[in-house]
Design an enzyme around this catalytic site. Structure first.
Site, PDB file in Angstrom:
ATOM      1  N   LYS A  51      50.120 -35.174   9.903  1.00 44.31           N
ATOM      2  CA  LYS A  51      49.236 -34.227  10.598  1.00 44.31           C
ATOM      3  C   LYS A  51      49.257 -32.871   9.894  1.00 44.31           C
ATOM      4  CE  LYS A  51      52.975 -33.183  13.862  1.00 44.31           C
ATOM      5  NZ  LYS A  51      53.531 -33.522  15.190  1.00 44.31           N
ATOM      6  N   TYR A 272      52.669  -0.249   4.079  1.00 40.59           N
ATOM      7  CA  TYR A 272      51.963   0.231   5.269  1.00 40.59           C
ATOM      8  C   TYR A 272      52.915   0.876   6.260  1.00 40.59           C
ATOM      9  CZ  TYR A 272      47.499  -2.041   4.173  1.00 40.59           C
ATOM     10  OH  TYR A 272      46.322  -2.401   3.609  1.00 40.59           O
TER      11      TYR A 272
END
Ligand SMILES: *Cc1c(COP(=O)(O)O)cnc(C)c1O
Length: 377
Positions: A51, A272
């Site tokens: 999956k 940042y």
């Protein structure tokens, strides 16, 4: 890595595709992991849980490779994944859909030869009705909820399922299954509770084969093996059990390119928010991968990468497409534009990186982005 295409110790980036690094998937290690799991559970068989694009590693390549190793049972989560996988596997490979049917999928599911994991009375009725309308027998797996309250037929509906199966003969039930909630915790009482409940289910549905174990379940002992185990993470090198040495081989290596280096004085703000401030003169490198490439923002100021075995801490916030590392521990001039640093490899596993990020290895793997050059070995 023995003589691979990338060597983070010496090589410079020579990517002509424009990628920001190399994601190397070792298919031979994948096969050895499959063999190892198979031998632990023999004579039970090992399926492959593929999956989420085989946890990000490429469901087509992974599935084909494991088919070549003898695997014939492949589990996906969503029906769309079954449709995508089908062309890559020979017809004698079975593709099971863990989430089962959604209204509207039934005909395509039947016509594609997919096997839904039936998780509820509703899904059971839907699939029976599909078989009746197509006038043929359809294969199914029944999943029972043994204590996870996620997917599977709840205890109170078991009698109705028995009654339904007695009244209709449209379905061919291949085996029954359940899923463990705490298989990675060897001493969790939940494992024993679920095993006891699974035994009650097996008594009520006598004669059916059983599938129970995921990766962790394989290491809980023979009681959990049934006839078909469903490993995912262990195939891909993740630790199946917490708190003990990982018996699996790493499958993934990730090397990312340096795009800039600089020396900054004490007191420089990095990244940042300027949350990281250098305490002394510091040599920095900015590498070309960030949270959009699957390096979680929670690695800000916490995680590290490696070069030639030397740990290089991530400083400041991880950006979308880059992050900055402190390279002061390396001799000056070691790293320059295009050098590759190791994010995953000999010195850092997916479990290591996950721990630093406050995540699990599954999240690391399934997030690795598509801006890397993928190479299969
Ligand atoms: C995802 C999944 C697996 C595989 O789990 P791992 O922990 O990766 O081995 C097995 N069974 C079910 C029902 C799953 O959803």
């Amino acid at each position: 890595m023995d003589g691979g295409l990338v060597d983070s110790r010496t090589s410079k980036l020579t990517i002509d595709s424009g990628a920001c690094g190399y994601l190397t998937i070792d298919l031979t290690a994948l096969c050895r992991n499959y063999d190892k799991l198979s031998s632990i559970i023999a004579p039970a068989r090992a399926a492959a849980v593929v999956k989420a694009n085989s946890y990000g590693l490429g469901a087509d390549r992974v599935s084909k490779t494991l088919y070549g190793r003898g695997c014939r049972d492949f589990f996906v989560a969503h029906f769309v994944e079954a449709l995508r996988l089908r062309p890559h596997l020979p017809r004698d490979a079975s593709i099971f859909v863990l989430n089962g049917l959604l209204p509207g999928n039934e005909i395509a599911c039947a016509e594609g030869g997919f096997i839904p994991v039936v998780n509820s009375l509703e899904q059971l009725r839907l699939w029976s009705e599909t078989a009746r309308s197509l006038q043929r027998k359809l294969p199914a797996v029944l999943q029972f909820d043994t204590g996870m309250s996620r997917l599977g037929i709840p205890p109170e509906d078991r009698a109705a399922v028995v009654a339904h199966l007695e009244a209709t003969s449209h379905l061919d039930i291949l085996f029954i299954m359940s899923h463990l909630a705490s298989a990675d915790e060897t001493d969790s009482v939940q494992n024993g509770d679920q095993l006891a409940e699974m035994r009650r289910v097996a008594e009520e549905f006598e004669g059916y084969d059983l599938s129970f174990a995921n990766s962790g379940g394989i290491f809980l002992g023979g009681d959990f093996h049934g006839v078909l185990a469903r490993p995912g993470i262990a195939l891909y090198g993740g630790a199946p059990t917490g708190g003990v040495a990982n018996p699996m081989e790493p499958v993934v290596r990730l090397d990312v390119a340096v795009v800039q280096t600089r020396t900054v004085p004490a007191g420089a703000r990095v990244g940042y928010g300027g949350v990281y401030v250098t305490k002394m003169e510091t040599r920095l490198a900015t590498v070309a991968a960030g949270y959009a490439d699957g390096l979680p923002r929670s690695l800000s100021d916490r995680g590290s990468v490696y070069y030639n075995g030397v740990r290089l801490p991530i400083v400041g916030r991880v950006s979308m497409d880059s992050m900055t590392i402190d390279i002061s521990a390396l001799p000056e001039g070691t790293l320059s534009l295009g050098s590759l640093v190791e994010v995953l490899g000999d010195h850092q596993t997916i479990d290591d990186l996950a721990r630093d990020a406050g995540l699990i290895s599954y999240e690391i793997l399934t997030s690795l982005g598509d801006r890397y050059t993928r190479q299969y070995r």
